[in-house]
Design a protein around this motif. Structure first.
Motif, mmCIF file in Angstrom:
data_model
loop_
_atom_site.group_PDB
_atom_site.id
_atom_site.type_symbol
_atom_site.label_atom_id
_atom_site.label_comp_id
_atom_site.label_asym_id
_atom_site.label_seq_id
_atom_site.Cartn_x
_atom_site.Cartn_y
_atom_site.Cartn_z
ATOM 1 N N ALA A 194 25.713 55.500 48.941
ATOM 2 C CA ALA A 194 25.746 54.491 48.903
ATOM 3 C C ALA A 194 26.286 54.378 49.968
ATOM 4 O O ALA A 194 26.050 53.717 51.060
ATOM 5 N N PRO A 199 23.516 50.813 57.147
ATOM 6 C CA PRO A 199 22.116 49.644 57.330
ATOM 7 C C PRO A 199 20.547 49.915 57.629
ATOM 8 O O PRO A 199 20.376 50.352 58.463
ATOM 9 N N THR A 253 20.702 46.841 43.157
ATOM 10 C CA THR A 253 20.243 45.445 43.230
ATOM 11 C C THR A 253 21.972 44.552 43.213
ATOM 12 O O THR A 253 22.509 43.901 44.134
ATOM 13 N N GLU A 254 22.886 45.316 42.520
ATOM 14 C CA GLU A 254 24.827 44.214 42.639
ATOM 15 C C GLU A 254 24.779 45.126 43.828
ATOM 16 O O GLU A 254 25.678 44.216 44.341
ATOM 17 N N ARG A 255 24.562 46.643 44.373
ATOM 18 C CA ARG A 255 25.332 46.250 45.870
ATOM 19 C C ARG A 255 24.306 46.159 47.378
ATOM 20 O O ARG A 255 24.842 47.016 48.269
ATOM 21 N N GLY A 256 23.412 45.126 46.748
ATOM 22 C CA GLY A 256 22.935 44.358 47.761
ATOM 23 C C GLY A 256 22.049 45.150 48.186
ATOM 24 O O GLY A 256 21.069 45.175 49.548
ATOM 25 N N TRP A 257 20.778 46.235 47.878
ATOM 26 C CA TRP A 257 19.653 46.788 47.897
ATOM 27 C C TRP A 257 18.769 46.000 47.078
ATOM 28 O O TRP A 257 18.661 45.284 46.263
ATOM 29 N N GLU A 258 17.899 45.594 48.174
ATOM 30 C CA GLU A 258 16.370 45.209 48.143
ATOM 31 C C GLU A 258 15.315 45.952 46.835
ATOM 32 O O GLU A 258 15.180 47.114 47.498
ATOM 33 N N LEU A 293 18.013 48.935 52.235
ATOM 34 C CA LEU A 293 19.194 47.922 52.221
ATOM 35 C C LEU A 293 18.489 47.230 53.501
ATOM 36 O O LEU A 293 18.161 47.364 54.645
ATOM 37 N N PRO A 294 19.125 46.009 53.606
ATOM 38 C CA PRO A 294 18.740 45.476 54.551
ATOM 39 C C PRO A 294 19.683 46.032 56.259
ATOM 40 O O PRO A 294 20.803 46.410 55.693
#
Length: 295
Positions: A194, A199, A253-258, A293-294
């Motif tokens: 991570a 991005p 998911t909690e760290r912003g990954w789709e 990751l967006p």
């Protein structure tokens, strides 16, 4: 061979030998009527290991187990292949293969021009791979960079020292790795991933399904290994850390990954590799997790 905190291995022993089992499965996939992929290097690795004294199982319970889970290995390989190809099609030109073993994707996949592929694994494993491929005149299809370091050490530094760009999006893979890491080791691995992921990065992981730890499944699995040992087979269960651990789907998911997830049996059905009737219990209870990751 029981695991220790500072153990290491050559390709024909301990965790290294499990990579040979996977290479054997990939070589056999080449010979089926409708292969999911082509890996013309897999048999080269098997042959080179045999010259070093490795003996693939040809009969008995272990040979039967390898035959039964061949469809699982083929579906898994195909899924990871597609992850890398899709990442390249979406502009990602930096790939990291964690615990690469005898993965030959840097040589056999259609990489986008300019892609850099980093492989991280034990020094002896990568040395064996390099020597075998060189002996067959193989050339990588991307800018290939070996990173010979144990994943329990400071591999992020070794990766950066080899030219890894922390500002560029990366596609990461962890295939056949999670069982060989204790829960704390898995947590540290993904914290590092991570931190290194710009991005737009992606990650593809094979992990324990939460259903893996159901008591009746663990008992059935233990009985399978016990029967193999009673028949004189060497079994790999002491190499695994069968301990409950962080749910990676939730963690990412909690760290912003789709995140998208598919169970192993569903993946096998997708690729036309469903196990024979009555053999479902022999298939590892794994999940395949894709994280994006967006940008």
């Amino acid at each position: 061979m029981t695991r220790t905190d500072d153990d290491s291995w050559d390709i024909t022993e301990s965790v290294g030998a499990t990579a040979l089992g996977v290479a054997l499965a990939r070589a056999r996939e080449n010979d089926c009527d409708c292969p999911l992929f082509t890996d013309r290097y897999a048999q080269c690795f098997v042959d080179a290991a045999v010259e070093r004294g490795w003996r693939p199982p040809t009969s008995g319970p272990m040979a039967e187990r390898l035959r039964v889970i061949g469809g699982y290995a083929a579906a898994r390989t195909k899924w990871f292949d597609e992850q890398f190809i899709a990442a390249g099609a979406n502009g990602i030109e930096q790939a990291v293969i964690l615990a690469a073993g005898l993965d030959a994707r840097a040589w056999r996949l259609p990489w986008v021009h300019g892609t850099i592929v980093f492989e991280i694994d034990q020094p002896k494993v990568l040395e064996f791979k390099a020597e075998t491929l060189a002996a067959h005149g193989a050339r990588p299809a991307a800018d290939y960079r070996a990173v010979p370091v144990d994943l329990r050490q400071d591999w992020p530094k070794a990766l950066r020292d080899t030219g890894f760009d922390t500002s560029a999006p990366t596609v990461w893979s962890a295939e056949g790795l999670m069982p060989y890491l204790p829960p704390a080791g898995q947590d540290l691995l993904f914290e590092r991933i991570a931190k290194l992921s710009a991005p737009g990065s992606r990650v593809a992981v094979e992990a324990f399904s939460p259903r893996f730890f159901e008591p009746e499944y663990l008992e059935a699995r233990a009985q399978q290994w016990r029967r193999m040992r009673e028949s004189g087979e060497q079994t790999p269960e002491k190499l695994w850390y069968v301990e409950e651990r962080t749910d990676l789907e939730q963690w990412l998911t909690e760290r912003g990954w789709e995140v998208t997830v598919i169970e192993a049996l569903d993946l096998m059905r997708r690729y036309g590799r469903s196990p024979a009737a009555g053999a479902e219990a022999t298939i590892p209870r794994s999940v395949f997790i894709e994280g994006r990751l967006p940008s």
